[in-house]
Design an enzyme around this catalytic site. Structure first.
Site, PDB file in Angstrom:
ATOM      1  CD  GLN A 141       1.785  -3.499  -0.012  1.00 14.56           C
ATOM      2  OE1 GLN A 141       2.830  -2.892  -0.188  1.00 14.56           O
ATOM      3  NE2 GLN A 141       0.667  -2.876   0.279  1.00 14.56           N
ATOM      4  CB  SER A 144      -5.106  -3.545  -4.252  1.00 15.65           C
ATOM      5  OG  SER A 144      -4.628  -2.399  -3.597  1.00 15.65           O
ATOM      6  CD  GLU A 259       2.023   0.897  -0.140  1.00 14.54           C
ATOM      7  OE1 GLU A 259       2.001   0.451  -1.295  1.00 14.54           O
ATOM      8  OE2 GLU A 259       1.040   0.834   0.631  1.00 14.54           O
ATOM      9  CB  SER A 384      -6.799   6.376  -3.531  1.00 17.20           C
ATOM     10  OG  SER A 384      -7.659   6.444  -2.408  1.00 17.20           O
ATOM     11  CD  GLU A 386      -9.689  10.211  -4.259  1.00 20.17           C
ATOM     12  OE1 GLU A 386      -9.818  10.932  -5.252  1.00 20.17           O
ATOM     13  OE2 GLU A 386      -8.884   9.263  -4.210  1.00 20.17           O
TER      14      GLU A 386
END
Length: 417
Positions: A141, A144, A259, A384, A386
């Site tokens: 994948q 990022s 995911e 993440s 957050e």
């Protein structure tokens, strides 16, 4: 509907496993100081051992394919068995009782990439799926970027159309398994004149194509389970596009939901795993802190946290079984996993103290350093903490969106860096 009952399928699967694998020996009770004390979250092995394990995993998938047990819930027109998900879950449960090669190499491909390829791919992309499930191809994948991790919509890797092909240039980072993968799912910027969540397009890229360079990233644990990948004018045919042009955000969400279902809903999300309650209790007894009221309370909270995660994941799994589509609530499972792992690391550090920092050779002490150092990575992998809190707040609880996100201006006009 299938004429094969679940009991008949289990009998078939058991016969196959009996003929091709050895049952695992009965688990013995854990004893402090016995066996390996390795509790690393990220396995760190030599390239030679990794290659050996990958070859064994591929061979095992090939063996399953000969018995039509490699893609149990897959569509029959693509080489799958076409059975309900419950049959696939039943087989996985049975297989855990046998000593078979580890198949973690295919976790990202099967759990995240393949479902996206199936939902959004063209016939040429679908042609990869039977080979993936037979163990012939490994998928990774590619999402990022150095300046677009949690803010995936801020990615800058570009794909420019050139006739029937697209030319991809840019950099991806934190790509697990890129060094042994054959294909990758990548999201690129295809129109910077559109807002950041638009103008994105997904593709399936050949990881062996000219212009693809994979470099390992060294972790603070000493290993390199992740990579950075560079694309220098890599050509991808339009037949390898996922979804419509400039609709890649929808493609990305499909992958991300799968995911989080894969990471948060797995064994780590609900059970203590390597950091079992028994192991931690015996650690406290070995170091003569079993009667410490603060540590006892902390351990109780830790155990409760894992149990709550397990039951929450079970409820989410039932919904997934009914709809077949991962929902935003699965972000909660992944968030609970990282919270529980972080709490475990803090508990172990308090019990071991300086024994965690120096390799004295004492069993069950310094080995925990790889667990503690690996935990921060889990707070980033798969979204993440957050980002997951925002998803839960906005899409599960219905709270207002995070202020300050510019989703209307053209991407080229948004400040970056």
């Amino acid at each position: 509907m299938t004429d094969l009952t679940l009991d008949e399928f289990k009998a078939e699967a058991t016969a196959f496993l009996d003929a091709n694998a050895s049952p695992k020996p009965e688990a013995t009770a854990f004893e402090w100081g016995q066996g390996s004390d390795d509790v690393a979250l990220f396995e760190e092995i030599t390239p030679e051992e990794e290659a050996r394990q990958l070859a064994a995993a591929k061979a095992w998938l090939g063996t399953k394919a000969t018995a039509d047990l490699h893609w149990i819930a897959g569509p029959t027109e693509l080489g799958g068995r076409g059975l309900p998900r419950a049959y696939d879950q039943a087989y996985r449960s049975l297989e855990t009782r046998y000593d078979v090669p580890a198949q973690g190499f295919f976790g990202i491909g099967f759990g995240m990439v393949a479902p996206t390829m199936l939902e959004h791919g063209q016939p040429e992309v679908h042609a990869y799926l039977p080979r993936m499930y037979r163990g012939e191809l490994v998928g990774c994948q590619l999402f990022s970027e150095p300046a677009a991790g949690s803010d995936l919509a801020g990615l800058t890797t570009k794909a420019e159309r050139d006739g029937d092909e697209w030319v991809i240039s840019g950099q991806k980072v934190w790509t697990s398994g890129a060094h042994y993968s054959d294909i990758g799912e990548i999201i690129c910027r295809t129109d910077p004149d559109l807002p950041k969540h638009q103008g994105l397009t997904g593709f399936v890229v050949d990881m062996h194509a000219p212009g693809v360079e994979v470099r390992p990233l060294r972790q603070m644990t000493g290993g390199s389970a992740f990579n950075e990948v560079f694309f220098d004018e890599v050509r991808v045919p339009d037949t390898h596009r996922l979804g419509d042009v400039n609709k890649g955000w929808t493609v990305a969400l499909t992958t991300l939901m799968n995911e989080r279902a894969s990471i948060g809903g797995g064994g780590g999300g609900g059970g203590l795993g390597l950091a079992s309650a028994t192991r931690l209790i015996q650690m406290m007894r070995h170091f003569d802190v079993a009667d410490d009221p603060v540590l006892r309370d902390e351990l109780a909270r830790l155990y409760t946290g894992f149990q709550v995660a397990k039951y929450t994941n079970q409820r989410a799994a039932e919904k997934l079984k009914a709809t077949g589509v991962p929902g935003p609530e699965l972000s909660l499972g992944k968030l609970m996993l990282t919270d529980n792992l972080t709490a475990t690391a803090e508990f172990v550090a308090r019990v071991l103290g300086p024994r965690l920092l120096a390799d004295s050779g004492e069993w069950g002490t310094y080995a925990w350093s790889t667990f503690v150092c690996g935990t921060p990575g889990m707070r980033i992998a798969g979204g993440s903490d957050e980002t997951l809190r925002n998803i839960i707040g906005e899409r599960v609880l219905g709270l207002p969106k995070e202020p300050g996100i510019d989703s209307k201006s053209p991407f080229k006009d948004i400040f970056k860096g």
